[in-house]
Design a protein around this motif. Structure first.
Motif, PDB file in Angstrom:
ATOM      1  N   ARG A 102       0.813  -1.220   0.000  1.00 60.28           N
ATOM      2  CA  ARG A 102       0.000   0.000   0.000  1.00 60.28           C
ATOM      3  C   ARG A 102       0.848   1.272   0.000  1.00 60.28           C
ATOM      4  O   ARG A 102       0.330   2.362   0.206  1.00 60.28           O
ATOM      5  CB  ARG A 102      -0.928   0.015   1.214  1.00 60.28           C
ATOM      6  N   GLY A 103       2.155   1.119  -0.168  1.00 61.60           N
ATOM      7  CA  GLY A 103       3.037   2.285  -0.228  1.00 61.60           C
ATOM      8  C   GLY A 103       3.429   2.854   1.122  1.00 61.60           C
ATOM      9  O   GLY A 103       4.021   3.929   1.191  1.00 61.60           O
ATOM     10  N   ILE A 104       3.134   2.132   2.192  1.00 56.87           N
ATOM     11  CA  ILE A 104       3.440   2.650   3.526  1.00 56.87           C
ATOM     12  C   ILE A 104       4.946   2.693   3.759  1.00 56.87           C
ATOM     13  O   ILE A 104       5.467   3.671   4.303  1.00 56.87           O
ATOM     14  CB  ILE A 104       2.714   1.832   4.619  1.00 56.87           C
ATOM     15  N   ASN A 105       5.657   1.658   3.323  1.00 58.03           N
ATOM     16  CA  ASN A 105       7.106   1.665   3.506  1.00 58.03           C
ATOM     17  C   ASN A 105       7.735   2.845   2.763  1.00 58.03           C
ATOM     18  O   ASN A 105       8.678   3.460   3.258  1.00 58.03           O
ATOM     19  CB  ASN A 105       7.729   0.347   3.033  1.00 58.03           C
ATOM     20  N   ALA A 106       7.202   3.180   1.602  1.00 55.18           N
ATOM     21  CA  ALA A 106       7.719   4.337   0.859  1.00 55.18           C
ATOM     22  C   ALA A 106       7.530   5.617   1.662  1.00 55.18           C
ATOM     23  O   ALA A 106       8.396   6.500   1.659  1.00 55.18           O
ATOM     24  CB  ALA A 106       7.045   4.449  -0.503  1.00 55.18           C
TER      25      ALA A 106
END
Length: 155
Positions: A102-106
């Protein structure tokens, strides 16, 4: 999920139980890549100390008040022959299985990059296992490039 539903913030001591669980999740995920990690409970970090260290930045991502991801940036001294004295080192990157993709690490990486820049670091490094293709792709997606491969020989 839009990024407005994700809250990025500095970790606190109250977050420690979740952070310690994340640490064990990292150990479990890394064991297939590293046969030298001993069995049983392993601690990589002194998270309590890191959370309280003003020279370090431990952050978390929350969704609906639940901590779902983490990461840190710490200063490390560069080797004496490099063109910089210190660099920011990223680690403790973990995202709950239910929130991956979901792009959280980004968002975590971007927040740590911003902190690193504010601290005056000109370089940011991290390490990742060579066979961890998913992690490598994720880090390349946010701008990291492969730099060096560490090799080992078991005797």
């Amino acid at each position: 999920m839009s990024s407005t539903e994700i809250r990025i913030r500095r970790a606190t001591l109250e977050d420690l139980p979740v952070l310690l669980d994340f640490e064990q999740g990292i150990v479990k995920a890394e064991r297939p890549f590293d046969v030298t990690i001993r069995e049983g409970k392993v601690n990589y970090y002194d998270l309590e100390k890191m959370v309280q260290d003003p020279k370090s930045c431990v952050i978390v991502a929350e969704v609906d008040g639940r901590i779902v991801s983490s990461g840190y940036a710490i200063p490390k001294q560069a080797r004496h022959y490099l063109d910089h004295e210190f660099y920011a080192y990223l680690g403790f990157m973990y995202t709950d299985v239910d929130y991956r993709g979901r792009g959280i690490n980004a968002l975590i990486v971007e927040a740590l990059k911003k902190w690193s820049q504010e601290q005056g670091f000109k370089e940011i490094r991290l390490t990742v296992y060579n066979d961890n293709v998913g992690a490598i792709k994720a880090y390349e997606k946010v701008g990291f490039k492969k730099h060096i491969i560490e090799m080992r020989l078991e005797q």
